[in-house]
Design an enzyme around this catalytic site. Structure first.
Site, PDB file in Angstrom:
ATOM      1  N   ARG A  43      19.728  27.234  -1.423  1.00  0.00           N
ATOM      2  CA  ARG A  43      20.423  28.051  -2.073  1.00  0.00           C
ATOM      3  C   ARG A  43      21.461  28.833  -1.102  1.00  0.00           C
ATOM      4  NH1 ARG A  43      16.750  27.477  -5.632  1.00  0.00           N
ATOM      5  NH2 ARG A  43      15.653  27.794  -3.797  1.00  0.00           N
ATOM      6  N   THR A  44      20.672  29.564  -0.101  1.00  0.00           N
ATOM      7  CA  THR A  44      21.647  30.454   0.627  1.00  0.00           C
ATOM      8  C   THR A  44      22.625  29.435   1.402  1.00  0.00           C
ATOM      9  OG1 THR A  44      19.677  31.959   0.767  1.00  0.00           O
ATOM     10  CG2 THR A  44      21.544  32.174   2.432  1.00  0.00           C
ATOM     11  N   ARG A  47      20.349  31.923   9.608  1.00  0.00           N
ATOM     12  CA  ARG A  47      19.149  32.299   9.138  1.00  0.00           C
ATOM     13  C   ARG A  47      18.111  31.919  10.272  1.00  0.00           C
ATOM     14  NH1 ARG A  47      16.392  30.400   3.483  1.00  0.00           N
ATOM     15  NH2 ARG A  47      17.572  32.294   3.114  1.00  0.00           N
ATOM     16  N   LYS A  55      16.127  22.701  22.552  1.00  0.00           N
ATOM     17  CA  LYS A  55      16.119  22.347  24.378  1.00  0.00           C
ATOM     18  C   LYS A  55      15.812  23.734  24.992  1.00  0.00           C
ATOM     19  CE  LYS A  55      19.731  18.823  24.157  1.00  0.00           C
ATOM     20  NZ  LYS A  55      21.008  18.655  24.536  1.00  0.00           N
ATOM     21  N   HIS A  83      17.492  40.200   4.134  1.00  0.00           N
ATOM     22  CA  HIS A  83      18.337  39.130   3.546  1.00  0.00           C
ATOM     23  C   HIS A  83      19.512  39.726   2.798  1.00  0.00           C
ATOM     24  CE1 HIS A  83      19.436  35.493   2.086  1.00  0.00           C
ATOM     25  NE2 HIS A  83      18.287  34.957   1.486  1.00  0.00           N
TER      26      HIS A  83
HETATM   27  C1  NCD Z   1      14.488  33.817  -0.257  1.00  0.00           C
HETATM   28  C2  NCD Z   1      14.432  33.998   1.235  1.00  0.00           C
HETATM   29  O1  NCD Z   1      14.835  32.864   2.013  1.00  0.00           O
HETATM   30  O2  NCD Z   1      13.947  34.869   1.716  1.00  0.00           O
HETATM   31  N1  NCD Z   1      15.053  32.746  -0.903  1.00  0.00           N
HETATM   32  C3  NCD Z   1      16.506  32.766  -0.957  1.00  0.00           C
HETATM   33  O3  NCD Z   1      17.036  32.675  -0.006  1.00  0.00           O
HETATM   34  N2  NCD Z   1      16.837  32.824  -2.375  1.00  0.00           N
HETATM   35  C4  NCD Z   1      13.125  33.951  -0.944  1.00  0.00           C
HETATM   36  C5  NCD Z   1      12.180  32.974  -0.633  1.00  0.00           C
HETATM   37  O4  NCD Z   1      12.207  32.247   0.341  1.00  0.00           O
HETATM   38  O5  NCD Z   1      11.100  33.195  -1.193  1.00  0.00           O
END
Ligand code: NCD
Length: 308
Positions: free
Chosen positions: A51-52, A101, A80, A129
Site C-alpha cells: 500500500r505505502t 522506507r 554493496k 509511519h
Molecule cells: C503498516 C506498516 O508498514 O507499518 N503497513 C502499512 O504501511 N499500511 C502496518 C504493518 O506492516 O503491519
C-alpha cells in the site's frame, strides 16, 4: 528543506489543511491532474510494502508526475554497502521528492539531513509511519467529522507497531482523547510513548489484555498485526500471533457507529466476515492514503519552490 519524518513535523493546522486538500481532490480530481507535470518522486523502499509504495506512486501519477525507485534493498547499492546519506545525496540529483522506507529507526531522518529535496518517512523500523497516520486521520475525519472526545482502542502489537506510535502522537494534540491499549504483556506500548506523549499531554489511558472487556466503550478500534519481522525468535511470534482475532461475535457489544480500522496488511486479526460490516473502514483507509499523499506531495513541492 522541509521533510516529514515524524507526524509532529506537521502542526495541527497543517494537518487540517492537508485533510481539506485531500477532500477537495476526492471531490474534484481533474483539477489536480497536471499539478506535478514533469516532476519526479523517488520511492526508496528497503523493506516490503504494498500500500505505502503503490499509493505514493499512484498519488504522483494522478498529479501528472513520474516515479522512479526501488522496492528492495538488494536491488540498490545498499547491497554493496552504500550509506543512507550517500543514497539520499545521489537520488536528490534525479528526483524532486523522496519517499523512504527503511528497517532502521532514524534512517529517513539521516536521508533528510543529506538530501537536497524533501524526504517523506514511509516507515522506519518499529518507530514511526507518519503518512499512514495521515491516511488514518483523513479516515477518522470522514467517519467521525471531528478528532475531539474520541475513545480509541489500539489492539495487537503495540510495541513494534509504528502506525500505532504515530497515530497516538497525532491524536494526542486533540482535546478529550481517551486511549485504550489492548495487547499481550510482551507487546505493550513502549514506555517512551507513554512518558513522552501520553503523560505530558495529560491523556487518560488504560492498559488491558482483554478486547472483550473494553470493546463496548470504543469509538474507534485500531487493530494491528503482530510484527513478525521485528521479533528475535519465531517461537515468540508463533505464540503471540493470534492473540486477538476480531470476529462478528466479539462485536456484539460494540457501538453501532464504531469505526474498525487497520493499517493493513491483515494476517489473521480481523475475520473476513467483518469486511461487509458497515463499521469496517480498513479499505477506506487504503483509498484515503492515496489522496492524502497527493496532498502531502503538493504541499512539500510547493514549499520547496518546485511547483507553483
Ligand atoms: C503498516 C506498516 O508498514 O507499518 N503497513 C502499512 O504501511 N499500511 C502496518 C504493518 O506492516 O503491519
Amino acid at each position: 528543506m522541509r521533510s516529514v519524518i515524524d507526524i509532529l513535523d506537521l502542526s495541527v493546522d497543517e494537518i487540517g489543511e492537508l485533510i481539506a486538500v485531500a477532500n477537495d481532490i476526492i471531490a474534484n480530481p481533474a483539477a489536480y491532474s497536471e499539478k506535478c507535470r514533469g516532476k519526479k518522486l523517488a520511492t526508496l523502499f528497503f523493506e516490503p510494502s504494498t500500500r505505502t509504495r503503490l499509493s505514493f506512486e499512484a498519488a504522483m501519477y494522478e498529479l501528472g508526475g513520474n516515479v522512479l525507485g526501488f522496492s528492495e534493498a538488494q536491488s540498490s547499492s545498499a547491497a554493496k554497502g552504500e550509506s543512507v546519506a550517500d543514497t539520499a545525496k545521489t537520488v536528490s540529483c534525479y528526483a524532486d521528492i523522496i519517499a523512504m522506507r527503511h528497517p532502521k529507526e532514524g534512517a529517513p531522518l539521516v536521508a533528510a539531513r543529506n538530501a537536497t529535496v524533501p524526504v517523506i518517512n514511509a516507515g522506519d523500523g518499529g518507530h514511526f509511519h507518519p503518512t499512514q497516520t495521515l491516511a488514518d486521520l483523513l479516515t477518522i475525519q470522514r467517519e467521525k467529522h471531528s478528532f475531539e472526545n474520541l475513545t480509541v482502542g489500539f489492539c495487537g502489537d503495540l510495541k513494534f507497531g509504528r502506525t500505532v506510535h504515530s497515530l497516538i502522537n497525532a491524536l494526542s494534540r486533540y482535546p478529550g482523547l481517551k486511549v485504550v491499549l489492548i495487547s499481550p504483556e510482551e507487546l505493550k506500548l513502549p514506555s517512551y510513548v507513554k512518558s513522552e506523549i501520553l503523560k505530558p499531554a495529560g491523556i487518560e489511558y488504560i492498559q488491558t489484555t482483554s478486547l472483550e472487556e473494553v470493546i463496548a466503550d470504543l469509538d474507534i478500534l485500531y487493530m494491528t498485526r503482530v510484527q513478525r519481522e521485528r521479533f528475535f525468535n519465531e517461537e515468540d511470534y508463533l505464540r503471540l500471533k493470534d492473540s486477538y482475532i476480531l470476529t462478528p461475535d466479539k462485536l456484539k457489544t460494540a457501538k453501532s457507529d464504531l469505526s474498525i480500522m487497520h493499517p493493513l496488511p491483515r494476517v489473521n486479526e480481523i475475520s473476513v466476515e467483518i469486511d461487509k460490516d458497515p463499521r469496517a473502514c480498513y479499505f477506506k483507509q487504503v483509498l484515503n492514503g492515496k489522496y492524502i499523499r497527493m496532498a502531502l506531495i503538493l504541499k512539500l513541492l510547493k514549499e520547496a519552490g518546485t511547483i507553483e
